[in-house]
Design a protein around this motif. Structure first.
Motif, PDB file in Angstrom:
ATOM      1  N   PHE A 251      21.532  41.272  40.785  1.00 53.42           N
ATOM      2  CA  PHE A 251      22.133  40.418  41.802  1.00 53.42           C
ATOM      3  C   PHE A 251      22.137  41.193  43.111  1.00 53.42           C
ATOM      4  CE2 PHE A 251      23.770  38.990  37.791  1.00 53.42           C
ATOM      5  CZ  PHE A 251      23.599  37.627  37.872  1.00 53.42           C
TER       6      PHE A 251
ATOM      7  N   VAL B 155      32.193  37.198  40.869  1.00 49.27           N
ATOM      8  CA  VAL B 155      32.516  36.885  39.479  1.00 49.27           C
ATOM      9  C   VAL B 155      31.253  36.379  38.808  1.00 49.27           C
ATOM     10  CG1 VAL B 155      34.064  35.625  37.978  1.00 49.27           C
ATOM     11  CG2 VAL B 155      34.801  36.221  40.253  1.00 49.27           C
TER      12      VAL B 155
ATOM     13  N   SER C 141      29.223  35.267  35.015  1.00 50.92           N
ATOM     14  CA  SER C 141      29.310  34.963  33.597  1.00 50.92           C
ATOM     15  C   SER C 141      28.483  36.010  32.882  1.00 50.92           C
ATOM     16  CB  SER C 141      28.771  33.570  33.327  1.00 50.92           C
ATOM     17  OG  SER C 141      28.513  33.453  31.954  1.00 50.92           O
ATOM     18  N   ALA C 142      29.128  36.781  32.048  1.00 53.71           N
ATOM     19  CA  ALA C 142      28.407  37.872  31.404  1.00 53.71           C
ATOM     20  C   ALA C 142      27.491  37.366  30.315  1.00 53.71           C
ATOM     21  CB  ALA C 142      29.399  38.878  30.835  1.00 53.71           C
TER      22      ALA C 142
ATOM     23  N   ARG D 260      24.984  34.649  35.197  1.00 47.84           N
ATOM     24  CA  ARG D 260      24.963  33.889  36.441  1.00 47.84           C
ATOM     25  C   ARG D 260      26.119  34.329  37.313  1.00 47.84           C
ATOM     26  NH1 ARG D 260      24.125  27.762  34.593  1.00 47.84           N
ATOM     27  NH2 ARG D 260      23.403  27.628  36.737  1.00 47.84           N
ATOM     28  N   LEU D 261      25.855  34.236  38.606  1.00 51.22           N
ATOM     29  CA  LEU D 261      26.947  34.437  39.543  1.00 51.22           C
ATOM     30  C   LEU D 261      27.783  33.169  39.546  1.00 51.22           C
ATOM     31  CD1 LEU D 261      28.182  36.162  41.887  1.00 51.22           C
ATOM     32  CD2 LEU D 261      26.793  34.795  43.401  1.00 51.22           C
ATOM     33  N   LEU D 262      29.059  33.297  39.250  1.00 51.58           N
ATOM     34  CA  LEU D 262      29.895  32.101  39.218  1.00 51.58           C
ATOM     35  C   LEU D 262      30.471  31.797  40.589  1.00 51.58           C
ATOM     36  CD1 LEU D 262      31.808  32.560  35.880  1.00 51.58           C
ATOM     37  CD2 LEU D 262      29.772  31.249  36.322  1.00 51.58           C
ATOM     38  N   THR D 263      31.079  32.803  41.189  1.00 44.49           N
ATOM     39  CA  THR D 263      31.702  32.553  42.480  1.00 44.49           C
ATOM     40  C   THR D 263      31.929  33.883  43.193  1.00 44.49           C
ATOM     41  OG1 THR D 263      33.590  31.574  43.583  1.00 44.49           O
ATOM     42  CG2 THR D 263      34.014  32.582  41.483  1.00 44.49           C
TER      43      THR D 263
END
Lengths: 356, 586
Positions: free
Chosen positions: A32, A63, A65-66, A70-73
């Motif tokens: 990321f 934040v 999701s492991a 994905r990048l959540l926020t």
């Protein structure tokens, strides 16, 4: 080489065991970039291993999701910055300690370093809801930067340690602190996986002192204390292994060593060395979830992996562009997350894993 | 209170505030002042109006011993840090140093003025320095003699007068006023005043040989005789200070004294104690004023007190505000005002204030004589936490807070009674037996008609009926989640998932949008069982006991045993516990 990405959606996943081949086959599966404008200084996983939150020197919390990568926020916390992030037992909120925010242009601290701070500056710990991006509760009490937070796994209390030499015990539902402990110098705290024992480490005359408290009777003083013979500067990392038998102690010193101590009698089990830290950065270190491996960042932008039982180096991961100050192994899944300015997810090759 | 020795025990201290009067100590005499012993703090020393010092045991709340020596009211008590020594001042003009553990007076020094308060240097046992504030006169820094015995102040090895104005103002102010009280330092005392660079001066007396004790000889003649301060010949030798309030306190490093300058109300001065080596005379201490800072004008200072950690001190002044300053050791110029505490509704005068509970709180008592109250502020949050009502129609004299016993606050009133406040401990019996129900009043028990009827098979009719009666209620009871973890179906998390997914779908930072597959790791779970009380800490203690029994068996052997046997350390400890004789180690 194109990193292999796994794209299955099945929920009944096979359970795997980590081994040396698997650790040596760790590869970058997600990177990321451009989320953080400065280095990431802290990251933490939720208890179930599904969410990972990273806080950077630029005053941004990202934040992810492991499990899905994905990048959540992203949540900006520019006013107070974030020095330490720890999940409580709820995965929708984190405890967040303040830290002066780096100005992206000049790289210098903005005019709210504690010395010439305006009155609005504080060193409170804040309970930040990740879903609603707002502070749920303020824990007021520390008078210097909070450097270590440890949450007990089975109830809603947590301990925090700050540079003013105080440790405080809090209940997450109540904004006033329940207990205070004073030591000299910089302390570090950890809570063991059973939630019964809290460890407090600090350096007294270059000797590492560790005191263990019974969390049910914390006001009776420590029930055991150890002194380490290995001289060390002030400890910055203190962690229990997943089986509760070992304590990991790391310090920001030019000749870095990670001490693995027996959590029962304080004996030095292994000494993990070989990484570099000439500038005495506060590098992070952690155990793998099965407690068989010890991982730490290094000043030369690599990540070193040792076997816990012997202290032998197992592997060195390359791929970061800067040194990594924050890393963590997912407590439930075979996933390593490390961060310099970019947040990188590492995964082992599934062919190398032992399936249970 | 001295925290240094207590800190060796490393207890977590509960942050609590006291709530109610627990007991009162008035049956043994009229109290004037008190102090806690620094060693574990379980003894309260109370100075009484008849000149005795009573030692109370706070655990049994009974009188333990009395110290006899003073002949008149004891004005102040202060313990020497890290020891059982006690300094007391009295209306009879004497300062006494006691060893409380041996119940004897070590040194008695007689002064010619009324002593307000004496406080000991942090390293008093080495240098015997103490700060003595006298009513209406400048503060003295006195070095007490080492040999036990009775002395006059002139026989002390060194006396410094903490006087920070120009030396001439000391004399001029004396000349202008009617002499009411005298500061006597007798003849043959070598007094000299030295001007420092900022125009301030300190009068020092340092006698090499002990002079004979004269009857009543004034200081100022001495100043003139020895030529250090020019005095007009008409002066008769009396000195009067314009104020009656004087406070002085050592900072925790012992290098500085903060005092309220008598010549300028509202001006706090910091004196630095330095060790200087002069040719021929060996090392000696010099005192000079190194910093000063002002409160609002004309605010006389009643009290200065340092916090336990030493990074804060409070100043109680006449202007109805309790101020808390930040103090940086060895940087007296960097004193910064941190908190200003006052009653925002009706501004009241404060009598006495104290830091409480590891400097978390500040307790201040009002000076009103009819209806006084106690205010407790949370210093970190800067807010008023609690107000306690004092005893009606009595006026507060001083208060202090015990740091280690939970929320123990002691007050002494000008009438002489001493009250101890404590946190209310509500006994929760239903925590022990869930079926226990507390009633506010006695209830007459009415026996049910069939309570003692039994069926032929032995079961109670009454029980069965009761069970049937209460059964539906149990089904309706909501299940309370005591683990504290949110289920995945938690609405907050669902919202988070939805909002997060949508927010990040447009982001361009991930290398690919394909999802990861994370495989769960097998975690060998042989943790000690959570619920069993026997588990972990018991085994720690067993191991600790075993180690103390088997001093010869070093921990490394134990660990090697562990490794060679291929067992876990926990298994070793189980064996240790089952095998208390320590066969394993042999």
């Amino acid at each position: 080489m194109e990193p292999r990405v796994f794209t299955s959606q099945q929920r009944d996943l096979p359970i795997v065991r980590l081994n040396n081949r698997a650790m040596q086959s760790l590869r970058k599966t997600k990177v990321f970039k451009n989320v953080h404008q400065e280095q990431v200084c802290t990251l933490d996983f939720s208890v179930d291993g599904e969410i990972v939150a990273a806080g950077g020197d630029d005053g941004l919390i990202s934040v992810y999701s492991a499990v899905q990568g994905r990048l959540l926020t992203t949540i900006p916390v520019k006013r107070y910055g974030c020095g330490v992030i720890r999940f409580g037992n709820h995965k929708s909120a984190v405890l967040c300690a303040s830290k002066p925010v780096l100005d992206p242009g000049s790289g210098s601290l903005q005019a709210r370093a504690p010395d010439n701070a305006p009155l609005s500056w504080d060193d409170h710990i804040r309970y930040l809801s990740l879903t609603e991006s707002k502070y749920i509760r303020y824990f007021r009490g520390h008078r210097a930067r909070v450097v270590s937070i440890a949450v007990t796994p089975n109830d809603d209390s947590f301990m925090s340690a700050a540079l003013d030499g105080t440790m405080r015990l809090w209940d997450i539902r109540y904004p006033h602190c329940a207990g205070v402990l004073q030591v000299r110098g910089r302390p570090a705290v950890a809570v063991d996986p059973s939630g019964l024992v809290a460890a407090v480490a600090f350096s007294d005359l270059l000797k590492l002192v560790i005191k263990l408290y019974d969390l049910r009777k914390w006001d009776e003083g420590p029930f055991i204390d150890f002194e380490s013979n290995v001289t060390t500067s002030e400890p910055t990392v203190l962690k229990f292994s997943g089986d509760g038998r070992s304590l990991l102690v790391g310090a920001a010193e030019p000749n870095p060593r990670i001490q693995i101590l027996d959590a029962f009698n304080g004996c030095l089990q292994t000494l993990c060395r070989g990484h570099a830290n000439d500038q005495a950065y506060e590098l992070d270190a952690c155990f793998s979830p099965d407690s068989q491996y010890v991982l730490s960042g290094s000043e030369d932008a690599s990540i070193h992996i040792w076997e816990r039982a012997t202290g032998n180096p197992c592997h060195v991961l390359h791929g970061h562009s800067m040194y990594s100050r924050a890393l963590g192994f997912n407590p439930q899944y075979a996933l390593l997350v490390s961060a310099c300015q970019n947040v990188v997810f590492w995964q082992p090759d599934p062919a190398t894993l032992d399936y249970v | 209170m001295n925290r240094v020795l207590l800190d060796r025990l490393f207890p977590f201290v509960r942050a609590q505030v006291p709530e109610q009067v627990e007991f009162s100590l008035s049956e043994h005499g009229t109290g004037r002042c008190f102090a806690f012993t620094p060693l574990y703090g379980n003894v309260l020393a109370v100075g009484l109006a008849d000149g005795t010092i009573a030692l109370y045991d706070l655990v049994t709340r009974a009188l333990a011993k009395k110290l006899y020596g003073h002949t008149s009211d004891v004005f102040s008590l202060s313990f020497v840090p890290r020891s059982t020594w006690l300094l007391s001042t009295s209306l009879d003009g004497s300062l006494r140093l006691w060893d409380v553990s041996q119940l004897r007076c070590i040194v008695c020094v007689r002064f010619e003025a009324q002593l307000a308060r004496a406080s000991a240097h942090p390293r008093f046992r080495q240098n015997r320095l103490c700060c003595v504030s006298q009513t209406g006169q400048p503060v003295l820094l006195v070095q007490l003699p080492v040999e036990p015995g009775e002395y006059h102040v002139t026989q002390c090895p060194s006396v410094w007068v903490l006087w920070s104005g120009p030396a001439s103002t000391l004399t001029m102010s004396a000349q202008e006023r009617t002499p009411t009280e005298t500061l006597q330092v007798p003849e043959c005392a070598h007094v000299h005043a030295s001007d420092t660079e900022d125009g301030n001066s300190v009068c020092t007396r340092n006698s090499d040989a002990l002079p004979p004790v004269p009857e009543r000889a004034p200081l100022l003649r001495e100043l003139g005789t020895h030529g250090a301060v020019e005095l007009p010949p008409t002066l008769t030798g009396s000195i009067t200070m314009p104020v009656a309030y004087l406070a002085a306190e050592f900072d925790p490093t012992g290098a500085y004294i903060i005092t309220h300058a008598a010549e300028q109300p509202g001006l706090l001065k910091v004196f630095k104690i330095e060790r200087a080596t002069e040719a021929g005379s060996g090392p000696r201490l010099t005192v000079h004023c190194s910093a000063s800072f002002a409160l609002p004008p004309r605010a006389f200072v009643k009290q200065i007190q340092f916090a336990e950690r030493g990074d804060l001190f409070l100043v109680v002044a006449h202007d109805r505000i309790v101020r808390v300053f930040e103090w940086k050791p060895f940087e007296p110029n960097k004193v910064r005002l941190w908190r200003e505490l006052k009653d925002r509704v009706s501004s009241v005068q404060w009598r006495w204030a104290a830091f409480a509970s590891h400097d978390e709180f500040l307790v201040a008592g009002t000076a009103a004589s009819a209806d006084h109250r106690l205010y407790i502020w949370d210093l970190k949050a800067n807010q008023l936490v609690k107000q306690l009502d004092g005893r009606p129609k009595e006026s507060l004299s001083m208060l202090a807070y015990h740091a280690n016993l939970h929320a123990l606050l002691v007050l002494v009133y000008q009438s002489g009674s001493i009250l101890v406040y404590h946190k209310t401990v509500a006994e929760n019996w239903s925590a022990y037996a869930p079926s226990f129900r507390e009633v506010s009043e006695n209830v007459e028990y009415v026996e049910a008609e069939d309570e003692f009827d039994f069926d032929p098979d032995g079961s109670s009719v009454y029980d069965r009926r009761r069970r049937k009666h209460f059964a539906p209620a149990d089904e309706d009871a909501t299940v309370v989640d005591i683990t504290g973890r949110l289920p995945d179906s938690d609405p907050g998390y669902q919202r988070f998932a939805e909002a997060g997914w949508n927010a990040s779908s447009s982001s361009s930072m991930s290398s690919s949008n394909e999802e990861l597959l994370c495989l769960p790791v097998d975690i060998p779970l042989d943790l000690p069982p959570l619920a069993s009380e026997a588990s972990w800490i018991g085994e720690y203690r067993a191991l600790r006991r075993h180690e103390s029994e088997q001093q010869s068996c070093s921990a490394t052997t134990l660990r090697q045993d562990d490794a060679s046997a291929g067992t876990s350390s926990q298994a070793v400890m189980r064996t240790v516990r089952d095998d208390p004789a320590g066969q394993l180690a042999k």
